[in-house]
Design a protein around this motif. Structure first.
Motif, PDB file in Angstrom:
ATOM      1  N   ASP A   1       0.835  -1.207   0.000  1.00 10.06           N
ATOM      2  CA  ASP A   1       0.000   0.000   0.000  1.00 10.06           C
ATOM      3  C   ASP A   1       0.865   1.251   0.000  1.00 10.06           C
TER       4      ASP A   1
ATOM      5  N   ARG B   1       6.392  14.816   2.403  1.00 13.83           N
ATOM      6  CA  ARG B   1       5.094  15.191   1.847  1.00 13.83           C
ATOM      7  C   ARG B   1       4.375  16.138   2.811  1.00 13.83           C
TER       8      ARG B   1
ATOM      9  N   LEU C   1       3.993   1.484  -0.996  1.00 12.52           N
ATOM     10  CA  LEU C   1       4.710   1.613  -2.272  1.00 12.52           C
ATOM     11  C   LEU C   1       3.790   2.165  -3.348  1.00 12.52           C
ATOM     12  N   ALA C   2       2.511   1.767  -3.288  1.00  8.46           N
ATOM     13  CA  ALA C   2       1.568   2.227  -4.299  1.00  8.46           C
ATOM     14  C   ALA C   2       1.304   3.717  -4.166  1.00  8.46           C
ATOM     15  N   THR C   3       1.481   4.290  -2.954  1.00 10.22           N
ATOM     16  CA  THR C   3       1.279   5.729  -2.788  1.00 10.22           C
ATOM     17  C   THR C   3       2.607   6.495  -2.867  1.00 10.22           C
TER      18      THR C   3
ATOM     19  N   TRP D   1      12.746   4.331   2.839  1.00  3.47           N
ATOM     20  CA  TRP D   1      11.637   5.233   2.477  1.00  3.47           C
ATOM     21  C   TRP D   1      12.139   6.634   2.163  1.00  3.47           C
TER      22      TRP D   1
ATOM     23  N   ALA E   1      -6.186   8.780  -0.423  1.00  2.00           N
ATOM     24  CA  ALA E   1      -4.807   8.470  -0.817  1.00  2.00           C
ATOM     25  C   ALA E   1      -4.752   7.894  -2.222  1.00  2.00           C
TER      26      ALA E   1
ATOM     27  N   TYR F   1       0.680   8.488   3.045  1.00  2.57           N
ATOM     28  CA  TYR F   1      -0.379   7.689   3.665  1.00  2.57           C
ATOM     29  C   TYR F   1       0.217   6.736   4.685  1.00  2.57           C
TER      30      TYR F   1
ATOM     31  N   PHE G   1      11.189   8.335  -1.432  1.00  4.13           N
ATOM     32  CA  PHE G   1      10.487   9.606  -1.547  1.00  4.13           C
ATOM     33  C   PHE G   1      11.432  10.754  -1.878  1.00  4.13           C
TER      34      PHE G   1
ATOM     35  N   ARG H   1      -8.368   5.675   2.426  1.00  2.00           N
ATOM     36  CA  ARG H   1      -7.754   4.991   1.274  1.00  2.00           C
ATOM     37  C   ARG H   1      -8.163   5.661  -0.030  1.00  2.00           C
TER      38      ARG H   1
ATOM     39  N   LEU I   1      -5.828   5.128  -3.323  1.00  2.55           N
ATOM     40  CA  LEU I   1      -5.626   3.685  -3.432  1.00  2.55           C
ATOM     41  C   LEU I   1      -6.861   3.017  -4.017  1.00  2.55           C
TER      42      LEU I   1
END
Lengths: 218, 204
Positions: free
Chosen positions: A78, B134, A80-82, B87, B48, B67, B91, B45, B50
């Motif tokens: 999840d 972010r 990674l998808a965002t 991460w 975001a 998220y 990012f 979700r 998704l």
């Protein structure tokens, strides 16, 4: 992208990461075949290219259900998808990491295990080359299958059944290259077909994988 | 920073919320409240991206959003440092050192995440938000398994994030002491199509 590749490789080599699972399976299959078929060296050299290819394919299949399921279970899929990476890129990198940890060791092990199967002298080059060209397709197709079944609990069985028919062309042409090479015939046509299948799947399938993964993440 | 107009969301094909409206600008926090199953996670979700909304529209740049879900999203065999550094590189945003300081993780940095307690994992997972760089944080039950001191750490992180021009939308039941609007989702519950007893009669 590189960060993801490094992470996946690091995870594979850490305890419980699954590196060596496919390799061990490949070793078991090829070591056991002479016991089950009998020690007649003519029979063994006849079936050696096919056994090596089938063993590599099954070893690859065995490791597929870890490919995305682990990331899905702990929630990192999840995230990674965002993340700013395109999902197509994420899945291509995942397939590459899978190939580096599963496919490439199989390619390197195949000539060694060929000795156990009495592979004819001319066959070593071609079994290695055909696996080198063919196994990336197995990883990319496998990633597609993993993306299809990612939300399912214990989806391994369904994944194997879905992916198996998609593996058939690679198996046919890969084993044909190795068989022809071992018996000294021209390998050009099956080799080109094998390379074409691999390049085609690498070019197209990540888009399909990303599309089905988006649906599965809903 | 984000605005939502007449938004409807669905879970498993069933509409759960309809007509949700709000707008959030930088420096603001929005707390979602509502009983279990009302659709807080589904709404977050959807925000975001998704999952697609059932109807309505979400205005705002998707590249502003970080998220954080129920699940921590940590790799248990990687160390605290490696998890954060990954991460941060994905990012291309913040500084892992600042995040480690903010969530008091310095003494744990070389431990594998699998060896952490649930609360420590949660702190690491929240520290991840800081390295994304972010501006809009979407948080689903961020304080689960945190002790009182860690909740204070988290609240002060949110405060400094808001002061720096960020924004946050979170689903939480505890009072963090952050000035923010509260959106109760109960009035937006989607009305299900009426159950037709006569139609079902032949079926039962």
């Amino acid at each position: 992208m590189i960060a993801l590749l490094v992470r996946d490789l690091r995870l594979a080599f850490r305890a419980g990461g699954g590196f060596g699972l496919g390799l061990a399976f490949f070793l078991i299959v090829t070591v056991m075949v002479p016991f089950s078929v009998g020690p007649n060296s003519d029979t063994l050299s006849l079936i050696a290219p096919g056994i090596l290819w089938l063993g590599a394919l099954l070893a690859c299949l065995l490791s597929l259900d870890r490919l995305l399921a682990l990331d899905w279970e702990d929630g990192s899929l999840d995230l990674l998808a965002t993340a700013p990476l395109p999902l197509e890129g994420v899945l291509s990198i995942k397939a590459l990491a899978h190939w580096l940890t599963t496919g490439l060791p199989l390619v390197l092990a195949a000539p060694v295990l060929g000795v156990l199967l009495n592979l004819p002298a001319g066959g070593y080059l071609w079994i290695t080359l055909s696996l080198l060209i063919g196994t990336p397709a197995l990883s990319v197709v496998g990633t597609f299958g993993a993306a299809l079944t990612v939300g399912l609990k214990r989806g391994g069985l369904l994944l194997s059944l879905l992916v198996m028919p998609l593996y058939v062309p690679t198996l046919i042409f890969g084993a044909e290259v190795a068989r022809r090479g071992a018996s000294g015939m021209s390998v050009e046509t099956p080799l080109l077909m094998l390379a074409g299948i691999t390049l085609g799947t690498i070019a197209l399938l990540p888009f399909a994988s990303a599309a089905v993964l988006r649906v599965n993440l809903r | 920073m984000i605005a939502v107009r007449d938004l409807g969301v669905s879970r498993g094909g069933m509409p759960v919320l309809a007509g949700v409206q709000f707008a959030l600008s930088s420096g603001e926090a929005l707390v979602l409240r509502g009983p279990n199953g009302i659709g807080k996670t589904t709404l977050l979700r959807t925000l975001a991206r998704l999952q697609p909304p059932l109807c309505g529209e979400i205005l705002g740049d998707v590249d502003d959003i970080a998220y954080a879900a129920h699940a921590d999203g940590l790799k248990l065999t990687l160390t605290v440092d490696e998890n954060l550094a990954f991460w941060a590189r994905v990012f291309g945003g913040g500084d892992p050192e600042a995040a480690i300081r903010a969530f008091d993780l310095a003494s744990l940095r070389d431990r594998p995440a699998g060896g952490l307690s649930a609360g420590q994992k949660r702190r690491l997972s929240l520290a991840r938000l800081m390295v994304t760089g972010r501006r809009l944080w979407i948080l689903d039950e961020p304080t689960v398994s945190l002790d009182a001191a860690s909740v204070q750490l988290f609240a002060s992180t949110i405060r400094s994030h808001l002061a720096a021009g960020g924004a946050a939308i979170m689903a939480t039941h505890i009072d963090l002491g952050i000035e923010g609007r509260v959106l109760d989702l109960a009035p937006f519950k989607a009305k299900l199509p009426a159950f037709d007893a006569d139609d079902a009669g032949g079926f039962l």
